[in-house]
Write a protein that holds these residues in place. Structure first.
Motif, mmCIF file in Angstrom:
data_model
loop_
_atom_site.group_PDB
_atom_site.id
_atom_site.type_symbol
_atom_site.label_atom_id
_atom_site.label_comp_id
_atom_site.label_asym_id
_atom_site.label_seq_id
_atom_site.Cartn_x
_atom_site.Cartn_y
_atom_site.Cartn_z
ATOM 1 N N GLN A 41 0.728 -1.219 0.010
ATOM 2 C CA GLN A 41 -0.099 0.084 0.099
ATOM 3 C C GLN A 41 0.818 1.196 0.190
ATOM 4 N N LEU A 42 1.877 0.849 0.877
ATOM 5 C CA LEU A 42 2.769 2.234 0.973
ATOM 6 C C LEU A 42 3.356 2.568 -0.341
ATOM 7 N N ALA A 43 4.023 1.449 -1.024
ATOM 8 C CA ALA A 43 4.593 1.568 -2.367
ATOM 9 C C ALA A 43 3.694 2.122 -3.449
ATOM 10 N N ILE A 44 2.560 1.897 -3.364
ATOM 11 C CA ILE A 44 1.465 2.290 -4.484
ATOM 12 C C ILE A 44 1.401 3.755 -4.202
ATOM 13 N N LEU A 45 1.180 4.272 -2.945
ATOM 14 C CA LEU A 45 0.934 5.679 -2.511
ATOM 15 C C LEU A 45 1.982 6.520 -3.062
ATOM 16 N N THR A 46 3.304 6.056 -3.174
ATOM 17 C CA THR A 46 4.334 6.884 -3.538
ATOM 18 C C THR A 46 4.194 7.370 -5.044
ATOM 19 N N HIS A 47 3.519 6.564 -5.595
ATOM 20 C CA HIS A 47 3.392 6.936 -7.101
ATOM 21 C C HIS A 47 2.043 7.696 -7.202
ATOM 22 N N ILE A 48 1.142 8.253 -6.395
ATOM 23 C CA ILE A 48 0.037 8.825 -6.667
ATOM 24 C C ILE A 48 0.121 10.407 -5.955
ATOM 25 N N PRO A 49 -0.164 11.179 -6.767
ATOM 26 C CA PRO A 49 -0.258 12.637 -6.356
ATOM 27 C C PRO A 49 -0.838 12.824 -4.978
ATOM 28 N N GLU A 50 -0.281 13.590 -4.382
ATOM 29 C CA GLU A 50 -0.593 13.829 -2.714
ATOM 30 C C GLU A 50 -1.791 14.088 -2.631
ATOM 31 N N GLU A 51 -2.591 15.138 -3.656
ATOM 32 C CA GLU A 51 -4.062 15.318 -3.560
ATOM 33 C C GLU A 51 -5.130 14.009 -3.747
ATOM 34 N N HIS A 52 -4.368 13.148 -4.236
ATOM 35 C CA HIS A 52 -5.421 11.752 -4.549
ATOM 36 C C HIS A 52 -5.087 10.619 -3.486
ATOM 37 N N GLN A 53 -4.180 10.901 -2.813
ATOM 38 C CA GLN A 53 -3.940 9.892 -1.670
ATOM 39 C C GLN A 53 -4.938 9.199 -0.809
ATOM 40 N N LEU A 54 -5.411 10.287 -0.113
ATOM 41 C CA LEU A 54 -6.542 10.052 0.739
ATOM 42 C C LEU A 54 -7.595 9.238 0.098
ATOM 43 N N ALA A 55 -7.878 9.360 -1.325
ATOM 44 C CA ALA A 55 -9.116 8.421 -1.845
ATOM 45 C C ALA A 55 -8.547 7.003 -2.019
ATOM 46 N N PHE A 56 -7.276 6.896 -2.212
ATOM 47 C CA PHE A 56 -6.862 5.427 -2.308
ATOM 48 C C PHE A 56 -6.792 4.998 -0.914
ATOM 49 N N GLU A 57 -6.402 6.005 0.092
ATOM 50 C CA GLU A 57 -6.130 5.196 1.386
ATOM 51 C C GLU A 57 -7.532 4.554 1.885
ATOM 52 N N VAL A 58 -8.662 5.365 1.538
ATOM 53 C CA VAL A 58 -10.005 4.991 1.755
ATOM 54 C C VAL A 58 -10.370 3.575 1.254
ATOM 55 N N LEU A 59 -9.876 3.502 -0.197
ATOM 56 C CA LEU A 59 -10.052 2.332 -0.798
ATOM 57 C C LEU A 59 -9.160 1.080 0.085
ATOM 58 N N PHE A 60 -8.072 1.473 0.125
ATOM 59 C CA PHE A 60 -7.316 0.285 0.769
ATOM 60 C C PHE A 60 -8.078 -0.076 2.140
ATOM 61 N N ASP A 61 -8.408 0.874 3.030
ATOM 62 C CA ASP A 61 -8.957 0.802 4.148
ATOM 63 C C ASP A 61 -10.452 -0.002 4.364
ATOM 64 N N THR A 62 -11.152 0.525 3.469
ATOM 65 C CA THR A 62 -12.581 -0.067 3.189
ATOM 66 C C THR A 62 -12.771 -1.190 2.269
ATOM 67 N N GLY A 63 -12.215 -1.073 1.375
ATOM 68 C CA GLY A 63 -12.460 -2.324 0.449
ATOM 69 C C GLY A 63 -13.668 -1.728 -0.602
ATOM 70 N N MET A 64 -14.318 -0.656 -0.391
ATOM 71 C CA MET A 64 -15.475 -0.144 -1.028
ATOM 72 C C MET A 64 -15.198 -0.131 -2.593
ATOM 73 N N ARG A 65 -16.065 0.039 -3.416
ATOM 74 C CA ARG A 65 -15.987 0.114 -4.784
ATOM 75 C C ARG A 65 -15.642 1.611 -5.188
ATOM 76 N N LEU A 66 -15.018 1.829 -6.591
ATOM 77 C CA LEU A 66 -14.856 3.088 -6.962
ATOM 78 C C LEU A 66 -15.758 4.017 -7.150
ATOM 79 N N GLY A 67 -16.720 3.337 -7.769
ATOM 80 C CA GLY A 67 -18.056 4.097 -8.081
ATOM 81 C C GLY A 67 -18.576 4.629 -6.535
ATOM 82 N N GLU A 68 -18.448 3.819 -5.392
ATOM 83 C CA GLU A 68 -19.015 4.503 -4.168
ATOM 84 C C GLU A 68 -18.297 5.479 -3.647
ATOM 85 N N LEU A 69 -16.801 5.302 -4.014
ATOM 86 C CA LEU A 69 -16.114 6.194 -3.600
ATOM 87 C C LEU A 69 -16.065 7.751 -4.080
#
Length: 260
Positions: free
Chosen positions: A189-217
């Motif tokens: 997860q940390l390795a993936i976040l290093t390749h993601i712009p900072e303003e989008h990292q929170l969205a990916f952290e929510v996906l990692f944390d909850t497992g929700m679908r992209l359309g829900e996010l």
């Protein structure tokens, strides 16, 4: 018969006794270009009449055109599209069914009368699909894709069960399950976040944390976050915001304390 007399180029059957008028071609629109073909067709009609299974509507051109699968299936798809526009069906559902109809079902059955579909037609279609390449990957179609295609056609036939004389059983076959999905570890997860712009990292952290679908996010608003939980009541399907989830019920996700 005079020496220079020409033979007729087209024949007709006087089927007024069958309440079908004059018939110049078979139900598929192929004209009777020989006496033998017309006579053979007349014998078939008489047999059906004697067995009380003759239907005059089978011989009325406008009605036979109506029963053609390429026409009926477009009306069936329009129903899906209306449901999508009314927000009762997801766009992805409509898009996938439309693609299966366009790429696989219509080329095989489009010109066929829906009342003539039989089990051997379905079996041949299934065997052809086993040898068909995907239009995107150019690999053989996956068993799951084949099942989706057959299920779409089966759904269409069941929708017209009032006119389909025999609804064939779809072939049954086993789909090898995919490998079990694995949870991403913290290091990945940390390795993936290093390749993601900072303003989008929170969205990916929510996906990692909850497992929700992209359309829900994508549909989450600040008011959906309450007391360590995220409540999802709307979802994005494609680029359209649907006012309800696929099941119509809200889904609640627990968020870890650190992320909250």
């Amino acid at each position: 018969c005079h020496e220079h007399q020409t033979r007729p180029t087209r024949y007709f059957i006087d089927a007024r006794v069958f309440k079908a008028g004059r018939i110049y071609s078979n139900p598929k629109g192929i004209p009777f270009d020989s006496f033998k073909i017309a006579l053979r067709q007349l014998e078939t009609m008489r047999r059906d009449w004697d067995n009380d299974i003759f239907d005059p509507e089978d011989w009325i051109p406008k009605r036979t055109k109506h029963y053609r699968i390429e026409n009926l299936i477009q009306d069936w798809l329009r129903g899906y599209e209306l449901e999508m526009n009314a927000d009762t069906k997801a766009y992805s559902t409509f898009r996938n069914i439309r693609q299966r109809v366009r790429d696989y079902i219509l080329p095989e059955f489009g010109k066929m009368d829906v009342r003539e579909v039989r089990k051997h037609h379905i079996r041949k279609f299934y065997h052809d699909l086993l040898e068909t390449e995907s239009k995107t990957t150019h690999d053989k179609l996956a068993p799951k894709t084949i099942r989706h295609i057959l299920n779409a056609f089966g759904s269409f036939l069941r929708m017209h069960k009032d006119i389909v004389k025999i609804i064939p059983d779809l072939p049954k076959f086993t789909i090898v399950p995919k490998k079990e999905k694995k949870w991403l570890g913290i290091d990945k997860q940390l390795a993936i976040l290093t390749h993601i712009p900072e303003e989008h990292q929170l969205a990916f952290e929510v996906l990692f944390d909850t497992g929700m679908r992209l359309g829900e996010l994508r549909a989450i608003k600040a008011g959906d976050l309450r007391d360590g939980y995220i409540t999802v009541s709307k979802v994005f399907s494609g680029n359209k915001l649907r006012q309800r989830t696929k099941t119509g019920a809200e889904t609640t996700y627990r968020v870890s304390f650190t992320l909250w």
